[in-house]
Design an enzyme around this catalytic site. Sequence first.
Site, PDB file in Angstrom:
ATOM      1  N   TYR A 118       0.835  -1.207   0.000  1.00  0.00           N
ATOM      2  CA  TYR A 118       0.000   0.000   0.000  1.00  0.00           C
ATOM      3  C   TYR A 118       0.868   1.254   0.000  1.00  0.00           C
ATOM      4  O   TYR A 118       0.640   2.178  -0.796  1.00  0.00           O
ATOM      5  CB  TYR A 118      -0.918  -0.005   1.215  1.00  0.00           C
ATOM      6  CG  TYR A 118      -1.717   1.263   1.371  1.00  0.00           C
ATOM      7  CD1 TYR A 118      -2.845   1.491   0.586  1.00  0.00           C
ATOM      8  CD2 TYR A 118      -1.335   2.239   2.284  1.00  0.00           C
ATOM      9  CE1 TYR A 118      -3.575   2.666   0.714  1.00  0.00           C
ATOM     10  CE2 TYR A 118      -2.057   3.416   2.416  1.00  0.00           C
ATOM     11  CZ  TYR A 118      -3.180   3.620   1.636  1.00  0.00           C
ATOM     12  OH  TYR A 118      -3.894   4.789   1.764  1.00  0.00           O
ATOM     13  N   LYS A 138       1.091   4.202  -2.923  1.00  0.00           N
ATOM     14  CA  LYS A 138       0.759   5.608  -2.687  1.00  0.00           C
ATOM     15  C   LYS A 138       1.930   6.520  -3.035  1.00  0.00           C
ATOM     16  O   LYS A 138       1.722   7.677  -3.429  1.00  0.00           O
ATOM     17  CB  LYS A 138       0.315   5.796  -1.246  1.00  0.00           C
ATOM     18  CG  LYS A 138      -1.001   5.089  -0.895  1.00  0.00           C
ATOM     19  CD  LYS A 138      -2.207   5.792  -1.513  1.00  0.00           C
ATOM     20  CE  LYS A 138      -2.747   5.168  -2.749  1.00  0.00           C
ATOM     21  NZ  LYS A 138      -3.928   5.905  -3.290  1.00  0.00           N
TER      22      LYS A 138
END
Length: 257
Positions: free
Chosen positions: A152, A156
């Site tokens: 994740y 990002k």
Amino acid sequence: MSRIFISGSSTGLGLMAAERLTEQGHQLVLHARNSDRAKDARKALPAAEAIVTGDVATIASAKDVAAQVNALGRFDAIIHNAAVGYREAYRQTADGLPHVFAINTLSAYILTALIERPKRLVYLSSGMHHHADANLDDILWRKRRWNGSEAYAESKLHDAMLAFAIARRWPDVFSNSLEPGWVPTKMGGSGAPDDMDQAHLTQAWLAAGDDLGADVTGKYFYHMRRMEPNPAALDPRLQNRLIEICADISGVTLPEA
């Protein structure tokens, strides 16, 4: 009045941003993963002009979402909000890609490349990106043991890299990134400590274009204030390599300026 499309906007921060922008008099098109979520979004925001439906986890579906958006005409701004969170187990998409990469990184690239160029692009990153590496040599997690939090965080970082790459390549577009804070959405979890009332404001402000303070490009924000991103996000060499990888995997070329 601006016409704005928000990916991943049937719930959470995407829907909250849409609600705020609608209250300000802007025209919104939402995006839902499937028909059930589209119905929920329609109930939540009856004033929405339209709701585009499609699961951006696959390359074909992301291309179809872009086609649906283009069929509705040109937009003034696009908020790239669609994402899955940091607690995901490893799962492959129908294209054989890790789903966190496919949704969080690749779909943002595909939508950017295929949707008719707006005046403003807004990419949601995360505070977790500050301590991430781009890991472009193993973006598909074939060499490393899966870690949902790391996957994740690096996705990002990729989103911020994409925002700044677009700012550099498309000088006629205001392209920026932001972190909304760790807030108690379905993605963030009930224990998240940040301010939910602030979490959707920056992306709405950047997309609306009602304030000259938002007429910037290649910048990173947190709660309406500029913040320095992870230095890797600003590296043109890494940005270019990310775009090359996404183009190679998706078969979609990013248009030139």
